[in-house]
Write a protein that holds these residues in place. Structure first.
Motif, PDB file in Angstrom:
ATOM      1  N   ASN A  42      43.020  46.731  33.795  1.00 14.42           N
ATOM      2  CA  ASN A  42      43.197  46.700  32.590  1.00 14.42           C
ATOM      3  C   ASN A  42      44.326  45.116  32.871  1.00 14.42           C
ATOM      4  O   ASN A  42      44.620  44.214  32.568  1.00 14.42           O
ATOM      5  CB  ASN A  42      43.863  46.411  31.683  1.00 14.42           C
ATOM      6  CG  ASN A  42      42.070  46.626  30.234  1.00 14.42           C
ATOM      7  OD1 ASN A  42      42.100  45.697  30.193  1.00 14.42           O
ATOM      8  ND2 ASN A  42      42.769  47.118  29.621  1.00 14.42           N
TER       9      ASN A  42
ATOM     10  N   ASN B 221      35.309  45.010  32.316  1.00 15.61           N
ATOM     11  CA  ASN B 221      36.487  44.799  31.145  1.00 15.61           C
ATOM     12  C   ASN B 221      36.915  43.865  30.734  1.00 15.61           C
ATOM     13  O   ASN B 221      37.502  43.583  29.839  1.00 15.61           O
ATOM     14  CB  ASN B 221      37.847  44.864  32.277  1.00 15.61           C
ATOM     15  CG  ASN B 221      38.345  46.925  33.090  1.00 15.61           C
ATOM     16  OD1 ASN B 221      38.350  47.252  31.990  1.00 15.61           O
ATOM     17  ND2 ASN B 221      37.958  47.369  33.791  1.00 15.61           N
TER      18      ASN B 221
ATOM     19  N   ASN C   5      37.104  43.761  27.100  1.00 15.77           N
ATOM     20  CA  ASN C   5      38.083  44.130  25.666  1.00 15.77           C
ATOM     21  C   ASN C   5      38.879  42.771  25.655  1.00 15.77           C
ATOM     22  O   ASN C   5      37.540  41.827  25.792  1.00 15.77           O
ATOM     23  CB  ASN C   5      39.073  43.718  27.425  1.00 15.77           C
ATOM     24  CG  ASN C   5      39.953  45.098  27.213  1.00 15.77           C
ATOM     25  OD1 ASN C   5      40.735  46.239  26.323  1.00 15.77           O
ATOM     26  ND2 ASN C   5      39.557  46.177  28.427  1.00 15.77           N
TER      27      ASN C   5
ATOM     28  N   CYS D 168      40.855  41.838  24.756  1.00 20.38           N
ATOM     29  CA  CYS D 168      41.818  40.596  25.206  1.00 20.38           C
ATOM     30  C   CYS D 168      41.683  39.138  26.057  1.00 20.38           C
ATOM     31  O   CYS D 168      43.004  38.513  26.080  1.00 20.38           O
ATOM     32  CB  CYS D 168      43.377  41.614  26.088  1.00 20.38           C
ATOM     33  SG  CYS D 168      43.722  42.950  25.149  1.00 20.38           S
TER      34      CYS D 168
END
Length: 140
Positions: free
Chosen positions: A68, A113, A117, A119
């Motif tokens: 991450n 990821n 995520n 994000c």
DNA sequence: CATGCGTTAAACAATA
DNA sequence: CTATTGTTTAACGCAT
């Protein structure tokens, strides 16, 4: 368990966004992986410069940092805050020799990821520049 | 002891 | 059609 937005864990919030601003260690880079020559190099170096809230021995595995974080840094370092998958791979490979030939499937992890995520968000060329088909950027 | 988080592998849909 | 990219499950290990 409210939630709101877990996003990256920023320590307590008193040290501002070190991770984001502390990208100084990669400044010009280029000679970061200059001390090669041994197959047993330890890597995990560019970061030892950081404060110290994350000592290099959290009983993790071999990974210096979480995927991450690497993705985050890669995108942040980008000229326009967005990178195509391949460039993310490239960025990581250039800054962390560790990934040069060790693990099998870390790319898969990166993609995982990116998708998992919140994000990271996928963006297409939109109406900007022509090159760059699709990229990921940080979803603040 | 249960839950959440991160990592890895792998099966796939969607595109290029 | 092949390769890359993107999404999604499931299985583990670890920390809380």
């Amino acid at each position: 368990m409210d939630l709101a937005l877990p996003i990256i864990k920023l320590e307590k919030g008193s040290v501002e966004d070190e991770e984001l601003t502390n990208l100084n260690w990669l400044h010009e880079s280029k000679n970061l992986l200059n001390s090669f020559g041994d197959p047993v190099l330890r890597s995990v170096s560019p970061v030892q410069d950081l404060d110290d809230d994350t000592p290099p021995s959290p009983a993790h595995s071999d990974l210096p940092y979480d995927a991450n974080c690497l993705i985050f840094m890669a995108i942040e370092d980008a000229p326009s805050k967005r990178l195509p998958v391949k460039d993310i791979y490239n960025w990581i490979l250039e800054h962390f020799p560790y990934f040069a030939n060790a693990p099998t499937g870390w790319k898969n992890s990166v993609r995982h990821n990116l998708s998992l995520n919140k994000c990271f968000k996928k963006v297409d060329k939109d109406r900007s520049q022509v090159r760059m088909p699709k990229s990921f950027c940080i979803n603040l």
